[in-house]
Design a protein around this motif. Structure first.
Motif, mmCIF file in Angstrom:
data_model
loop_
_atom_site.group_PDB
_atom_site.id
_atom_site.type_symbol
_atom_site.label_atom_id
_atom_site.label_comp_id
_atom_site.label_asym_id
_atom_site.label_seq_id
_atom_site.Cartn_x
_atom_site.Cartn_y
_atom_site.Cartn_z
ATOM 1 N N ALA A 113 0.833 -1.201 0.000
ATOM 2 C CA ALA A 113 0.000 0.000 0.000
ATOM 3 C C ALA A 113 0.871 1.256 0.000
ATOM 4 C CB ALA A 113 -0.921 -0.005 1.216
ATOM 5 N N LYS A 114 1.911 1.244 0.799
ATOM 6 C CA LYS A 114 2.815 2.399 0.871
ATOM 7 C C LYS A 114 3.458 2.670 -0.480
ATOM 8 C CE LYS A 114 6.889 4.008 3.432
ATOM 9 N NZ LYS A 114 7.886 3.645 4.496
ATOM 10 N N LEU A 115 3.908 1.620 -1.154
ATOM 11 C CA LEU A 115 4.564 1.775 -2.445
ATOM 12 C C LEU A 115 3.614 2.326 -3.506
ATOM 13 C CD1 LEU A 115 6.650 -1.533 -2.578
ATOM 14 C CD2 LEU A 115 7.578 0.787 -2.566
ATOM 15 N N LEU A 116 2.326 1.953 -3.401
ATOM 16 C CA LEU A 116 1.357 2.352 -4.425
ATOM 17 C C LEU A 116 0.577 3.611 -4.059
ATOM 18 C CD1 LEU A 116 -0.038 -1.164 -5.398
ATOM 19 C CD2 LEU A 116 1.569 0.259 -6.687
ATOM 20 N N GLY A 117 0.914 4.223 -2.932
ATOM 21 C CA GLY A 117 0.255 5.462 -2.546
ATOM 22 C C GLY A 117 -1.147 5.278 -2.014
ATOM 23 N N ILE A 118 -1.397 4.121 -1.390
ATOM 24 C CA ILE A 118 -2.698 3.844 -0.784
ATOM 25 C C ILE A 118 -2.588 4.074 0.720
ATOM 26 C CG2 ILE A 118 -4.497 2.114 -0.399
ATOM 27 C CD1 ILE A 118 -3.369 0.627 -2.877
ATOM 28 N N GLU A 119 -3.398 4.963 1.251
ATOM 29 C CA GLU A 119 -3.405 5.206 2.694
ATOM 30 C C GLU A 119 -4.421 4.274 3.336
ATOM 31 O OE1 GLU A 119 -4.229 8.782 5.929
ATOM 32 O OE2 GLU A 119 -3.967 9.257 3.791
ATOM 33 N N LEU A 120 -3.913 3.283 4.083
ATOM 34 C CA LEU A 120 -4.796 2.278 4.650
ATOM 35 C C LEU A 120 -5.706 2.866 5.718
ATOM 36 C CD1 LEU A 120 -2.454 -0.856 4.888
ATOM 37 C CD2 LEU A 120 -4.126 -0.262 3.120
ATOM 38 N N GLN A 121 -6.974 2.415 5.703
ATOM 39 C CA GLN A 121 -7.982 2.904 6.635
ATOM 40 C C GLN A 121 -8.399 1.859 7.658
ATOM 41 O OE1 GLN A 121 -9.135 6.284 6.256
ATOM 42 N NE2 GLN A 121 -7.333 6.208 4.907
ATOM 43 N N GLY A 122 -8.256 0.580 7.331
ATOM 44 C CA GLY A 122 -8.666 -0.466 8.266
ATOM 45 C C GLY A 122 -8.846 -1.790 7.567
ATOM 46 N N GLY A 123 -9.360 -2.788 8.322
ATOM 47 C CA GLY A 123 -9.575 -4.108 7.772
ATOM 48 C C GLY A 123 -10.917 -4.223 7.078
ATOM 49 N N MET A 124 -11.024 -5.146 6.158
ATOM 50 C CA MET A 124 -12.283 -5.419 5.472
ATOM 51 C C MET A 124 -13.131 -6.424 6.241
ATOM 52 S SD MET A 124 -10.886 -5.588 1.532
ATOM 53 C CE MET A 124 -12.315 -6.507 0.974
ATOM 54 N N ALA A 126 -14.556 -8.285 9.859
ATOM 55 C CA ALA A 126 -14.947 -7.855 11.203
ATOM 56 C C ALA A 126 -14.041 -8.446 12.281
ATOM 57 C CB ALA A 126 -16.397 -8.267 11.473
ATOM 58 N N ASN A 127 -13.195 -9.401 11.919
ATOM 59 C CA ASN A 127 -12.295 -10.031 12.878
ATOM 60 C C ASN A 127 -11.332 -9.000 13.465
ATOM 61 O OD1 ASN A 127 -13.461 -12.433 12.037
ATOM 62 N ND2 ASN A 127 -11.857 -12.828 10.531
ATOM 63 N N PRO A 128 -10.847 -9.242 14.693
ATOM 64 C CA PRO A 128 -9.847 -8.323 15.277
ATOM 65 C C PRO A 128 -8.612 -8.160 14.393
ATOM 66 C CG PRO A 128 -10.708 -9.806 16.950
ATOM 67 C CD PRO A 128 -11.250 -10.295 15.639
ATOM 68 N N VAL A 129 -8.208 -9.254 13.736
ATOM 69 C CA VAL A 129 -7.095 -9.194 12.793
ATOM 70 C C VAL A 129 -7.643 -9.557 11.417
ATOM 71 C CG1 VAL A 129 -4.824 -10.055 12.179
ATOM 72 C CG2 VAL A 129 -5.450 -9.851 14.588
ATOM 73 N N SER A 130 -7.759 -8.576 10.547
ATOM 74 C CA SER A 130 -8.306 -8.782 9.207
ATOM 75 C C SER A 130 -7.186 -9.014 8.209
ATOM 76 C CB SER A 130 -9.133 -7.570 8.784
ATOM 77 O OG SER A 130 -9.592 -7.710 7.454
ATOM 78 N N VAL A 131 -7.316 -10.057 7.402
ATOM 79 C CA VAL A 131 -6.308 -10.305 6.363
ATOM 80 C C VAL A 131 -6.436 -9.296 5.224
ATOM 81 C CG1 VAL A 131 -5.381 -11.986 4.728
ATOM 82 C CG2 VAL A 131 -6.129 -12.736 7.002
ATOM 83 N N PRO A 132 -7.620 -9.116 4.621
ATOM 84 C CA PRO A 132 -7.741 -8.056 3.623
ATOM 85 C C PRO A 132 -7.958 -6.696 4.291
ATOM 86 C CG PRO A 132 -9.835 -9.186 3.831
ATOM 87 C CD PRO A 132 -8.862 -9.914 4.740
ATOM 88 N N VAL A 133 -7.427 -5.659 3.665
ATOM 89 C CA VAL A 133 -7.544 -4.294 4.188
ATOM 90 C C VAL A 133 -8.065 -3.387 3.081
ATOM 91 C CG1 VAL A 133 -5.734 -4.596 5.914
ATOM 92 C CG2 VAL A 133 -5.112 -3.852 3.605
ATOM 93 N N TRP A 134 -8.375 -2.146 3.441
ATOM 94 C CA TRP A 134 -8.797 -1.194 2.418
ATOM 95 C C TRP A 134 -8.195 0.169 2.725
ATOM 96 C CZ3 TRP A 134 -11.899 3.277 2.730
ATOM 97 C CH2 TRP A 134 -12.436 3.549 3.986
ATOM 98 N N GLY A 135 -8.106 0.978 1.669
ATOM 99 C CA GLY A 135 -7.548 2.304 1.856
ATOM 100 C C GLY A 135 -7.993 3.255 0.758
ATOM 101 N N ARG A 136 -7.432 4.468 0.801
ATOM 102 C CA ARG A 136 -7.785 5.516 -0.160
ATOM 103 C C ARG A 136 -6.532 6.034 -0.852
ATOM 104 N NH1 ARG A 136 -12.876 7.617 0.514
ATOM 105 N NH2 ARG A 136 -13.949 7.048 2.464
#
Length: 250
Positions: A113-124, A126-136
């Motif tokens: 995400a950092k390399l591609l300029g995506i600012e992560l917002q959280g997990g996709m 509902a688990n405490p530790v989410s494997v997929p994430v999302w960002g803007r």
């Protein structure tokens, strides 16, 4: 440094006990008690093991190790040759799978995400530790422009399904073989979804749910967690760490 000190540091950093996985995380093959040189990489293939031997490594730290659930338990053929090479050269094999995907700073998702300029917002999830994430993205781009960015950053042209493509701002992300999360990304109203691999049904999901999709390669999307983890180790210990990228087109 002592192996026990390295393992305590890695387990404290990556917290493998907080997520269920498909393989044992941590020390998989025991080698030298004292570690002076570490090689990091994506997968503990024979080529990477051979490179670790060539460099005189005492430990090999990877994302994809051995002993996956569902595989044959016997140690024969390719598995025997890999493990024998490690044992003959007294090399520790240390592997972290999902814990290295999800770490908020060092993980594969965070690094890509950092390399591609995506600012992560959280997990996709509902688990405490989410494997997929999302960002803007800081600034929305077209699907074609984002595909070109992926190619420029990762050095490979992604497989793309561009169905809305005029404006991408929110992106779901899961490195490696995370194509199954595209439906979750669509349900959450994200503009696009990025992962490493694609399945036949993935493209239908993209087209029918109106979500742009990018598959940038399992290996290519997961180069960066192991590299970042090695750099993290070298910042805390007086030990030589070298990241080795064994090319893989998948």
């Amino acid at each position: 440094m002592k192996r026990t000190d390295l393992m305590a540091f890695l387990n404290d950093t990556l917290a493998p006990n907080q997520i269920r996985d498909f393989c044992p995380n941590g020390l998989q093959v025991e080698g030298a008690e004292h570690i002076n040189r570490i090689v990091t990489g994506v997968t503990a293939s024979q080529a990477l093991v051979d490179k670790a031997i060539e460099l005189g490594a005492d430990a090999l730290v990877v994302h994809h190790g051995y002993f996956w659930k569902g595989e044959s338990e016997v140690i024969t053929g390719m598995k025997q040759r890999r493990i024998k090479a490690l044992l003959d050269n007294n090399i520790n094999l240390i592997a972290y799978h999902l814990p290295l995907d999800v770490h908020p700073q060092l993980g594969n998702n965070a690094q890509l995400a950092k390399l591609l300029g995506i600012e992560l917002q959280g997990g996709m999830e509902a688990n405490p530790v989410s494997v997929p994430v999302w960002g803007r993205l800081a600034e929305p781009v077209s699907g074609e422009a984002f595909a070109q960015r992926i190619e420029r950053v990762l050095g490979r042209k992604p497989l793309s399904s561009l169905v809305r493509s005029e404006r991408i701002e929110t992106i779901g992300l899961c490195t490696g073989g995370g194509q199954g999360y595209i439906d979750l990304a669509a349900q959450q109203g994200l503009d696009a979804y990025l992962t490493g691999e694609a399945s036949e049904q993935t493209i239908h999901s993209s087209r029918e749910q109106g979500i742009d999709f990018f598959a940038a390669g399992h290996h290519a999307t997961e180069r960066y967690g192991a590299k970042a983890l090695g750099e993290h180790i070298s910042q805390h210990f007086d030990v030589d760490v070298t990241f080795i990228d064994i090319d893989n087109p998948v």
